[in-house]
Design a protein around this motif. Structure first.
Motif, PDB file in Angstrom:
ATOM      1  N   GLU A   1      61.644  27.985  83.239  1.00  0.00           N
ATOM      2  CA  GLU A   1      60.942  26.774  82.319  1.00  0.00           C
ATOM      3  C   GLU A   1      59.623  27.170  82.584  1.00  0.00           C
ATOM      4  OE1 GLU A   1      60.692  22.009  83.894  1.00  0.00           O
ATOM      5  OE2 GLU A   1      60.498  23.364  85.495  1.00  0.00           O
ATOM      6  N   TRP A   2      59.225  28.576  83.489  1.00  0.00           N
ATOM      7  CA  TRP A   2      57.787  28.826  83.235  1.00  0.00           C
ATOM      8  C   TRP A   2      57.079  29.208  82.179  1.00  0.00           C
ATOM      9  CZ3 TRP A   2      54.820  33.195  83.162  1.00  0.00           C
ATOM     10  CH2 TRP A   2      54.015  33.353  83.211  1.00  0.00           C
ATOM     11  N   LEU A   3      58.681  30.310  81.703  1.00  0.00           N
ATOM     12  CA  LEU A   3      58.216  30.470  80.088  1.00  0.00           C
ATOM     13  C   LEU A   3      58.042  29.799  79.234  1.00  0.00           C
ATOM     14  CD1 LEU A   3      60.233  33.933  80.899  1.00  0.00           C
ATOM     15  CD2 LEU A   3      57.707  33.952  80.291  1.00  0.00           C
ATOM     16  N   ALA A   4      58.994  28.643  79.479  1.00  0.00           N
ATOM     17  CA  ALA A   4      59.616  27.803  78.258  1.00  0.00           C
ATOM     18  C   ALA A   4      57.768  27.001  78.183  1.00  0.00           C
ATOM     19  CB  ALA A   4      60.713  26.844  79.001  1.00  0.00           C
ATOM     20  N   VAL A   5      57.521  26.417  79.226  1.00  0.00           N
ATOM     21  CA  VAL A   5      56.104  25.642  79.475  1.00  0.00           C
ATOM     22  C   VAL A   5      55.503  26.243  78.704  1.00  0.00           C
ATOM     23  CG1 VAL A   5      54.167  24.619  81.336  1.00  0.00           C
ATOM     24  CG2 VAL A   5      56.745  24.766  81.587  1.00  0.00           C
ATOM     25  N   ARG A   6      55.030  27.887  79.246  1.00  0.00           N
ATOM     26  CA  ARG A   6      53.565  28.256  78.624  1.00  0.00           C
ATOM     27  C   ARG A   6      53.753  28.312  76.728  1.00  0.00           C
ATOM     28  NH1 ARG A   6      51.214  32.251  81.654  1.00  0.00           N
ATOM     29  NH2 ARG A   6      50.805  33.717  79.944  1.00  0.00           N
ATOM     30  N   GLU A   7      55.564  28.904  76.273  1.00  0.00           N
ATOM     31  CA  GLU A   7      55.413  28.720  74.882  1.00  0.00           C
ATOM     32  C   GLU A   7      55.924  27.649  73.962  1.00  0.00           C
ATOM     33  OE1 GLU A   7      59.804  30.029  75.111  1.00  0.00           O
ATOM     34  OE2 GLU A   7      59.157  31.999  75.848  1.00  0.00           O
ATOM     35  N   GLU A   8      55.923  26.249  74.597  1.00  0.00           N
ATOM     36  CA  GLU A   8      55.875  25.199  74.174  1.00  0.00           C
ATOM     37  C   GLU A   8      55.073  24.258  74.394  1.00  0.00           C
ATOM     38  OE1 GLU A   8      57.893  20.472  74.564  1.00  0.00           O
ATOM     39  OE2 GLU A   8      58.684  22.512  76.135  1.00  0.00           O
ATOM     40  N   TYR A   9      53.857  24.735  75.205  1.00  0.00           N
ATOM     41  CA  TYR A   9      52.258  23.695  75.427  1.00  0.00           C
ATOM     42  C   TYR A   9      51.513  24.563  75.249  1.00  0.00           C
ATOM     43  CZ  TYR A   9      54.672  19.709  77.590  1.00  0.00           C
ATOM     44  OH  TYR A   9      55.353  18.449  77.864  1.00  0.00           O
ATOM     45  N   GLU A  10      51.160  24.954  74.121  1.00  0.00           N
ATOM     46  CA  GLU A  10      50.004  25.877  73.302  1.00  0.00           C
ATOM     47  C   GLU A  10      48.446  25.115  73.825  1.00  0.00           C
ATOM     48  OE1 GLU A  10      50.925  25.439  68.599  1.00  0.00           O
ATOM     49  OE2 GLU A  10      52.479  26.738  69.165  1.00  0.00           O
TER      50      GLU A  10
END
Length: 267
Positions: A146-155
Motif C-alpha cells: 500500500e505504501w508504494l501504491a499511494v506513492r504511485e497513485e497520488y502524484e
C-alpha cells in the motif's frame, strides 16, 4: 515524485497569509476520532503535569492545547495542537508510546498546515529493523504494497525531507511524511490511512506476546531515550519559540516527552 526540502518556518514565511481554519477543524476532528479509538481500548489517566497546558496563548493569535496521558499499558500519550490557523500555521499530534510489556511499535501521527497540507504517519520501531528481520516482517512488510501504491497513485504528494539528518533517520521504511494540497481528495486519503493504521496497530497490541520481566527495564529506557531525542531535536520547535518564547516552548517540549510527568511509568 516531488520532494519538499524547505524547513517548516521557511514554508510558512514564504507563503501568503492564508486562513487554514477549515482544514484545521478537519484535522482536529480526525485526531479526536482516532483518540477515541485509542481511549476505548486502553485505560488512560490524564497526567497532572499537563493540566496547565489544556489551553494556552491568545484567541485570534498563536495558541494551543496539550494533554498527556498514561496508563497500565501506555507509557505516554500526547494529544496536542499549536499554531495560528487564521494566519496559516497549525501543528497537531497524536502519539502513543506503549509500555514495556510488549514490543509493538509505537504510534506516531501528526498533521500540519503551513499553509499547505502535510501529514506524518509511522510505526516507531523498538528494535533495529535490520538486525531483527522477524520484527520487520511482522509489522512493516505487510504495509509495503500500500505504501508504494499511494506513492504511485497520488502524484501531488511531495515527500518531505527534513533538513535535520537525525529526524530523517527516525523514520521507518513505511513512514508517510508528505506535503500535499488541502483538497478533499487528499484529506480523505489521510483520513483513510490514519484510521487504517490505528485499527491495525490496535490489532497488533491485542495479539502481542508479553515481554519477559527481566527485559522490560531496558526496553523502557530505550523508549524514553528515543522519544526525548525526537522531541528535543524536532526542527519545528522553532515555530513554538516564535509564537510563545523560549520558556513556554521548553515546557511544551518537556511535556511532549514526559519530562515533568507526575504519574509513574508502567512497569
Amino acid at each position: 515524485m516531488p520532494e519538499t526540502l524547505k524547513a517548516v518556518q521557511d514554508m510558512t514565511d514564504e507563503a501568503p497569509v492564508t486562513d487554514v481554519t477549515e482544514t484545521f477543524i478537519q484535522w482536529q476532528d480526525l485526531l479526536n476520532e482516532l483518540k477515541e479509538k485509542v481511549s476505548d481500548r486502553f485505560e488512560l489517566r490524564p497526567d497532572p503535569s499537563t493540566d496547565g497546558l489544556k489551553s494556552f496563548g491568545e484567541d485570534g493569535g498563536p495558541r494551543g492545547s496539550l494533554a498527556g496521558y498514561t496508563g497500565p499499558e501506555v507509557d505516554w500519550m500526547i494529544h496536542s495542537w499549536v499554531g495560528d490557523p487564521e494566519h496559516g500555521f497549525v501543528n497537531l499530534h497524536l502519539t502513543v508510546w506503549l509500555g514495556p510489556h510488549v514490543r509493538v511499535p509505537h504510534l506516531g501521527l501528526a498533521l500540519l498546515c503551513w499553509p499547505g497540507g502535510w501529514f506524518y504517519l509511522d510505526s516507531v520501531p523498538r528494535t533495529s529493523l535490520v538486525a531483527d528481520g522477524e520484527y520487520y516482517d511482522r509489522y512493516y512488510a505487510p504495509a509495503e504494497e500500500e505504501w508504494l501504491a499511494v506513492r504511485e497513485e497520488y502524484e501531488d504528494l511531495s515527500w518531505f525531507t527534513s533538513r535535520t539528518g537525525f529526524i530523517r533517520g527516525s523514520l521507518s521504511p513505511t513512514a508517510y511524511c508528505y506535503s500535499m494540497p488541502r483538497d478533499e481528495r487528499h484529506v480523505e486519503l489521510v483520513r483513510r490511512l490514519m484510521h487504517d493504521q490505528v485499527d491495525r496497530w490496535l490489532g497488533w497490541v491485542d495479539a502481542a506476546e508479553p515481554v519477559a520481566a527481566e527485559e522490560r527495564e531496558t526496553l523502557a529506557a530505550s523508549d524514553l531515550a528515543i522519544r526525548r531525542n525526537i522531541v528535543e531535536r524536532d526542527p519545528a520547535n522553532v515555530m513554538a519559540v516564535r509564537y510563545f518564547g523560549e520558556q513556554v516552548t521548553d515546557r511544551l517540549v518537556r511535556a511532549l516527552w514526559g519530562g515533568d510527568r507526575s504519574l509513574p511509568r508502567p512497569s
